[in-house]
Scaffold this active site. Sequence first.
Site: not given
Ligand code: GAR
Length: 192
Positions: A110, A112, A139, A148
Amino acid sequence: MFSKKIAVLFSGSGSNLEAILSKIHGKIFNGVKLEVAVTICNKSGVYGIERAKKYGLETIIIENKNFATREEFDTALVNKIKKHGVDLVVLAGFMRILTPVFTSQIRAINLHPSLLPLFKGAHAIKESFESDMKVGGVSVHWVSEELDGGKIIAQRAFEREKDMSLEAWEAKIHAIEHEILPETIVEILTNN
Ligand code: GAR
């Protein structure tokens, strides 16, 4: 040619999915060809679906709202993933809490947007920005039963600039994500 297959799960914009597709999909690293074999999304109509199409990938949509329980949704997800026989599942902005139905059967990483174990959960970018920390970061970790909370594989930090806006903070995080996620996938799948 030795090849390894990846499943990418996402929920929204899919910029990290696109980073994976443009940087590693169909390319050879250390004699191993990496291929995104399947993309899965839990919401219809999101932009990531269009990004996948540009690369000839028809995203499978499994809408969580159609399932009564998290376990039933996870079972559908697991069955679909297993059908494709992938080597690694990548959660790239997949905004679902997963149950042991998923975590006990699927080898997944994942992404994060914080320096874990700080700022777990769905609001990591805003919460880390609003903290008094002088650094932010990203991360990549193994998915475990704890949200997480699985073992950290890779992290990258950046320094807070003077008077940095939330928008600049977020842009910095996304720029790092687009590097670190593809790099980590390559590392996992091509370095035995
Ligand atoms: C990213 O910033 C990722 O790290 C976050 O969602 C976004 C997706 O962006 N994930 C989380 O917060 C997971 N807990 P994207 O759809 O443009 O790839």
